[in-house]
Scaffold this active site. Structure first.
Site, PDB file in Angstrom:
ATOM      1  N   LYS A  75     -27.055  -9.014 -52.020  1.00  0.00           N
ATOM      2  CA  LYS A  75     -26.297  -8.705 -53.224  1.00  0.00           C
ATOM      3  C   LYS A  75     -26.955  -9.237 -54.489  1.00  0.00           C
ATOM      4  O   LYS A  75     -26.517  -8.900 -55.588  1.00  0.00           O
ATOM      5  CB  LYS A  75     -24.859  -9.224 -53.100  1.00  0.00           C
ATOM      6  N   SER A  98     -22.763 -10.332 -40.505  1.00  0.00           N
ATOM      7  CA  SER A  98     -22.862  -8.884 -40.768  1.00  0.00           C
ATOM      8  C   SER A  98     -24.204  -8.330 -40.292  1.00  0.00           C
ATOM      9  O   SER A  98     -24.328  -7.127 -40.056  1.00  0.00           O
ATOM     10  CB  SER A  98     -22.599  -8.544 -42.238  1.00  0.00           C
TER      11      SER A  98
END
Ligand SMILES: Cc1ncc(COP(=O)(O)O)c(C=O)c1O
Length: 446
Positions: A52, A269
């Site tokens: 991110k 994840s």
């Protein structure tokens, strides 16, 4: 800036680009593939530790380019965009506030505080839910109405997928010399899959774009279940070739295998994405798959403690919370079972099945309908615990084998059956994850 010497004038120069990509690393043992090459793209090599950072940089650059008067930035976040924005704000001299769910791991909230963020902690899903009236999105909008405040809004702002179109996609194309055939990403805001997928398909429309998501009620920060994805602006199922659901158990076990078999410090994840990838990627010559590994394990110790309880004995001085009796029961189960002859490998299970021994699948029906072994009846663990016996041999001394997703629930079921008088019960180590990794036959829904 010199990339050779790795000497930089600003921390922001460490943001990746086509010429200075995050690494891709070939996975060796865990895939079990003979032909297909699977590479993990290690996004914790971004300057603030996650995929991110690309998006945070793109959002700030976009706001600056629009000439907005930027004083305080505010963003609803599951943590990683917030960490990136906090650090970029520090470099640029902006204040930064994050609105987020109280369920976000303590480690991420601590990092945000350490990095100078003003935190607003709310009741919300791990990945903020659109439309939740008291949630992180609504609060960010409310704060952004104040003078001098700007919400960047990764959920709606095209600068999110564009970050991946401009960097992640071109990096992968160059790193594989244009040979990439499959691209796999876990889905949260869907900036990664949509932006990267668009770039790769623009180079070669045959590149397969594969999205992976968790189940409803999951415990994997940063990603969204199918229900939440339906409300996500950059979720573009028509642009993806496959979408797969992966259970928490499979994701955490795959993550643990990445640590111990590949020495890759992946976070949950990444385990989710790889578990999906291993189901979707064909083991054929010429296949080159890239799987995004969004961040590393260190922000998720509290989550690992919940999902891999066997690794954290109760005497561990770091124990943060009182131990759940269910977890204690499980640990006792493992202590008994691990030592004994009752844990069998997938190939032993296959031989037993071929010789007529019943193999009972104790997963939930929603897992069972998607992928199962032919000839295995489904008795979900809660029903087995409640005393359901159809499908089990009448003779309690006959051998019966049990399988689940990763080998945890089947041990629990083994203990239940032994408590009910069955004397020869076997649990399949590694469950369906190990079964599929060993390429043993499965059947998919008709
Ligand atoms: C750890 C982690 N994994 C996966 C994702 C999903 O990425 P995207 O939002 O691009 O779909 C995120 C997003 O915040 C994340 O923080």
């Amino acid at each position: 800036m010199s990339n050779d010497l790795r000497s930089y004038e600003s921390i922001l120069d460490l943001l990746p680009s086509e010429q200075s990509p995050t690494p891709i690393v070939r996975l060796g043992r865990i895939t079990g593939f003979e032909h297909a090459k699977v590479y993990a793209k290690l996004e914790w090599y971004n300057p603030f530790g996650a995929v991110k950072d690309r998006v945070a940089a793109s959002l700030v650059r976009d706001a600056e380019a629009r000439g907005l008067r930027l004083e305080t930035l505010v963003e609803p976040t599951s943590g990683n965009t917030g960490i990136g924005l906090a650090m970029i704000s520090n470099v640029r001299g902006y204040e930064f506030a994050a609105t987020l769910s109280k369920a976000i791991p303590e480690e991420k909230r601590a990092a945000l505080r350490l990095f100078g963020t003003d935190l607003y902690e709310l009741d919300d899903d791990l990945c903020p839910m659109p439309g939740a009236p008291e949630g992180a999105m609504a609060k960010a909008e409310e704060l952004a109405a104040q003078p001098g405040w700007t919400e960047l809004n990764q959920y709606q702002n095209a600068a999110n997928p564009e970050a991946h179109f401009a960097t992640t996609g071109p990096e992968i194309w160059r790193q594989t010399s244009g040979q990439v055939t499959h691209f796999v990403a876990a889905m949260g805001t869907c900036g990664t899959i949509t932006g990267t997928g668009r770039f790769l398909k623009a180079q070669n429309p045959d590149v397969q774009v594969i999205g992976v998501h968790p189940t409803d009620g999951h415990d994997i920060p940063g990603v969204r279940s199918r229900r939440a994805l339906a409300l996500t602006a950059f979720f573009k199922p028509e642009e993806y070739d496959q979408i797969l659901e992966v259970s928490d158990e499979d994701a955490y076990l795959t993550c643990s295998r990445l640590h111990t078999e590949e020495s890759i410090i992946a976070g949950p994840s990444s385990g989710l994405a790889l578990a999906g990838a291993l189901r979707a990627i064909p083991d054929e010559p010429g296949v080159i798959a890239i799987v995004i590994f969004p961040d590393n394990a260190f922000k998720y110790v509290s989550a690992f403690r919940r999902h891999l309880p066997d690794l954290f004995p109760p005497e561990d001085g770091l124990a943060l919370a009182p131990v759940d009796p269910y977890v204690q029961h499980l640990k006792a189960a493992f202590a008994i079972a691990d030592d004994g002859p009752d844990i069998i490998t997938v190939s032993e299970a296959n031989h037993l099945l071929e010789s007529g021994v019943p193999l009972i699948d104790v997963r939930n029906p929603d897992e069972y309908v998607k992928l199962r072994i032919a000839g295995t009846p489904n008795i979900p663990l809660p029903e087995l615990s409640a005393g359901r016996t159809d499908g089990l041999p009448e003779d309690k001394s006959a051998t019966v084998a049990l399988i689940c997703a990763g080998g945890v629930r089947s041990v629990y079921a083994l203990l239940e059956l032994k408590a009910h008088g069955y004397t020869s019960v076997k649990s399949v180590q590694g469950g369906m994850a190990a079964w599929t990794a060993a390429r043993l036959p499965t059947e998919e829904p008709a």
